[in-house]
Design a protein around this motif. Structure first.
Motif, short mmCIF file in Angstrom:
data_model
loop_
_atom_site.label_atom_id
_atom_site.label_comp_id
_atom_site.label_asym_id
_atom_site.label_seq_id
_atom_site.Cartn_x
_atom_site.Cartn_y
_atom_site.Cartn_z
N ILE A 294 -7.31 1.69 -2.28
CA ILE A 294 -5.94 0.66 -1.78
C ILE A 294 -6.11 0.21 -0.54
CG2 ILE A 294 -4.57 2.95 -2.62
CD1 ILE A 294 -3.69 -0.63 -2.84
N GLU A 295 -6.10 1.89 0.37
CA GLU A 295 -6.69 1.77 1.77
C GLU A 295 -6.58 0.42 2.30
OE1 GLU A 295 -4.14 3.49 3.51
OE2 GLU A 295 -3.54 5.14 1.57
N LYS A 296 -7.69 0.16 1.95
CA LYS A 296 -8.88 -0.74 2.56
C LYS A 296 -8.17 -2.20 2.64
CE LYS A 296 -12.92 0.66 2.04
NZ LYS A 296 -14.60 0.50 0.40
N TYR A 297 -7.47 -2.19 1.25
CA TYR A 297 -6.27 -3.80 1.32
C TYR A 297 -5.23 -3.98 1.91
CZ TYR A 297 -3.35 -6.67 -1.23
OH TYR A 297 -2.21 -7.67 -1.48
N ILE A 298 -5.36 -2.84 3.21
CA ILE A 298 -4.39 -3.21 4.19
C ILE A 298 -4.69 -4.62 4.99
CG2 ILE A 298 -3.53 -3.06 6.32
CD1 ILE A 298 -2.39 0.09 4.79
N ASN A 299 -6.25 -4.49 5.47
CA ASN A 299 -7.09 -5.10 5.95
C ASN A 299 -7.62 -6.12 5.12
OD1 ASN A 299 -6.31 -3.73 8.66
ND2 ASN A 299 -8.03 -1.93 8.32
N ASP A 300 -8.08 -6.10 4.02
CA ASP A 300 -9.32 -7.60 2.99
C ASP A 300 -7.62 -7.51 2.29
OD1 ASP A 300 -10.07 -9.02 2.13
OD2 ASP A 300 -12.24 -7.13 1.63
N GLU A 301 -7.34 -8.94 2.53
CA GLU A 301 -6.49 -9.17 0.66
C GLU A 301 -7.03 -9.18 -0.31
OE1 GLU A 301 -5.20 -13.27 1.03
OE2 GLU A 301 -4.97 -12.72 2.97
N LEU B 44 -8.37 -0.58 -9.45
CA LEU B 44 -8.44 -0.23 -10.73
C LEU B 44 -7.26 0.91 -10.91
CD1 LEU B 44 -8.27 -1.60 -14.15
CD2 LEU B 44 -10.02 0.33 -13.36
N TYR B 45 -5.89 0.40 -11.89
CA TYR B 45 -5.09 1.23 -12.24
C TYR B 45 -4.66 2.16 -13.88
CZ TYR B 45 -3.00 0.89 -7.14
OH TYR B 45 -3.34 2.02 -6.09
N ASP B 46 -3.81 2.42 -13.80
CA ASP B 46 -4.10 2.80 -15.48
C ASP B 46 -2.35 3.72 -15.28
OD1 ASP B 46 -4.42 3.45 -17.56
OD2 ASP B 46 -4.93 5.83 -17.94
N ASN B 47 -2.04 2.47 -16.39
CA ASN B 47 -0.18 3.10 -16.11
C ASN B 47 -0.26 4.14 -17.34
OD1 ASN B 47 2.28 3.21 -17.20
ND2 ASN B 47 2.39 1.87 -18.68
N CYS C 9 0.86 -0.94 0.25
CA CYS C 9 0.02 -0.19 0.08
C CYS C 9 0.62 1.31 0.11
CB CYS C 9 -1.03 -0.19 1.03
SG CYS C 9 -2.52 1.08 1.34
N HIS C 10 2.06 1.55 0.88
CA HIS C 10 2.87 2.02 0.82
C HIS C 10 3.50 2.66 -0.78
CE1 HIS C 10 2.93 2.53 5.91
NE2 HIS C 10 2.33 2.40 5.00
N MET C 11 4.11 1.03 -1.24
CA MET C 11 4.22 2.10 -2.32
C MET C 11 3.80 2.09 -3.41
SD MET C 11 4.96 0.06 -5.09
CE MET C 11 4.42 -1.74 -4.98
N LEU C 12 2.30 1.80 -3.30
CA LEU C 12 1.80 2.50 -4.45
C LEU C 12 1.30 3.41 -4.30
CD1 LEU C 12 -0.86 -1.33 -5.22
CD2 LEU C 12 1.27 -0.78 -6.77
N ASN C 13 1.09 4.26 -3.16
CA ASN C 13 0.13 5.42 -2.89
C ASN C 13 2.04 6.68 -3.17
OD1 ASN C 13 -1.94 5.40 -1.85
ND2 ASN C 13 -1.37 4.81 0.17
N PHE C 14 2.59 5.75 -2.81
CA PHE C 14 3.65 6.61 -3.35
C PHE C 14 3.80 7.07 -5.21
CE2 PHE C 14 7.87 6.49 -5.67
CZ PHE C 14 8.46 8.15 -4.48
N ALA C 15 3.92 4.97 -5.81
CA ALA C 15 3.96 5.12 -6.58
C ALA C 15 2.68 6.49 -8.10
CB ALA C 15 3.70 3.90 -7.93
#
Length: 390
Positions: free
Chosen positions: A142-149, A154-157, A123-129
């Motif tokens: 993405i913050e919900k991912y910390i507690n729920d795998e 969805l991301y866009d390049n 989560c930290h890495m993707l927030n920085f990206a």
């Protein structure tokens, strides 16, 4: 001034996010290109969809790095994300699970996404990206991912990842360690005069303070000889003042300017550091501590903890609750961490003893001149117990 500051603060100025700023830089970059490229030695990239200032420090320090990262694993994950994005087209979309599966299957970094710690790192890495415009969040939290795998995002390049890492004109595959790589990077600039000027401007810009110490390029002597030119440059392009003392130089932004990371901030520990710095000055004036010829004070860590505990007892009424509840040693370590971050002190370890069996480690604290320059105290009414004017 503002376009330069925006380039210094941001990894990318992405046209889709800030169109006006992008065109302001595009239209006016000739006005400040000389300062950025000749004085600082930074490369300015301007493309159809972004601008980027490649900011490379003259040398590395402990406080440098990605502030939101707390582990080496997060840096490795970021590098793996860059590899993942290499095969993605601009505007191509992908899911969080695609990134996680790539990280899991890389064979370089063992990960266990069933652990909350690992998911927090991702989560930290993707927030920085996302903040750095390497990708864009299109849907989900993405913050919900910390507690729920099982959380899906969805991301866009953006297509900018290929410009994130520095591309060196030399091969470094044979480097055995970071020191060898550092020397290889420095060897790019064979012109000593240019290298010296770039080192001075970069250190003043990127470090809280520059000290008079022996270096190959003798940067502090350059600062003293070119003080007027350097001062005019930083005043013209950033509005910052150059302060030079006997053994230290630093840039001071305007009092109402919010820079990325500054001292003193509103954080409670900054109040304690200002008070501790005042204590240092008082102890020097009383002859209890004696600076060396370069303004440094070398004390044992036990003495540092002792003085910090005295300060805590005298002034803890004005500290935030978290600091008041700390043990003396924890409080001293918090002071030490913040002071090292802003180059007010550094640490040394000394092995004492005549053999491995009889040796002990002695920790030393070296208090640097910046600590005595930046001090603070509560108003006089505080000591009378009257808080009306605080």
């Amino acid at each position: 001034m503002e376009p330069i500051k925006a380039l210094l603060k941001s990894h990318f100025i992405y046209k889709d996010k800030d169109r006006d700023l992008y065109y302001e830089i595009y239209d006016n970059y000739n006005d400040f290109r000389g300062f950025l490229q000749n004085k600082l030695g930074f490369q300015l990239l301007i493309r159809n969809d972004f601008t980027r200032l490649e900011k490379i420090p003259s040398d590395t320090d402990e406080f440098m790095g990605i502030e939101s990262f707390n582990s080496v694993e997060e840096y490795i994950m970021l590098m793996l994300l860059l590899v993942f994005l290499e095969d993605k087209a601009k505007d191509e979309q992908f899911l969080l699970t695609d990134i996680v599966e790539f990280i899991e299957g890389n064979g370089i970094l063992p990960v266990d996404i069933t652990k909350q710690k690992t998911r927090r790192q991702i989560c930290h890495m993707l927030n920085f990206a996302d903040e750095a415009c390497l990708l864009q969040l299109c849907g989900g939290n993405i913050e919900k991912y910390i507690n729920d795998e099982n959380t899906q995002v969805l991301y866009d390049n953006t297509g900018l990842s290929k410009y994130f890492m520095r591309r060196l004109p030399v091969e470094f595959n044979d480097c055995m360690n970071f020191e060898e790589l550092d020397e290889l990077i420095k060897s790019e600039n064979s012109d000593k005069t240019t290298a010296r000027r770039n080192a001075v401007y970069r250190n003043l810009l990127l470090k809280p303070a520059v000290y008079n110490k022996e270096t190959e390029l003798d940067e502090f002597e350059y600062i003293k000889n070119q003080r007027s030119v350097i001062s005019n440059d930083f005043e013209k392009y950033l509005g910052w003042a150059l302060h030079v003392q006997k053994d230290m130089a630093m840039l001071v932004p305007r009092s109402n300017e919010a820079v990325t990371d500054y001292f003193p901030s509103l954080g409670g520990i900054n109040t304690a550091v200002l008070l501790f710095n005042l204590k240092i000055r008082e102890m020097v004036e009383d002859g209890e501590w004696n600076p060396d010829k370069r303004g440094r004070i070398r004390i044992k860590k036990e003495e540092f903890i002792h003085v910090a505990s005295i300060l805590k007892k005298e002034k803890e009424q004005g500290f935030i609750q978290n600091l008041r509840k700390m043990s003396n040693e924890c409080f001293a370590n918090e002071l030490l961490f913040e002071m090292k971050k802003f180059m007010m002190c550094e640490t040394e370890n000394e092995i004492i003893g005549d053999s491995a069996e009889n040796s002990n480690q002695q920790d030393w604290i070296i208090i640097l001149p910046a600590a005595a320059k930046i001090v603070g105290d509560f108003p006089k009414t505080f000591y009378r117990g009257d808080s009306k004017d605080e």
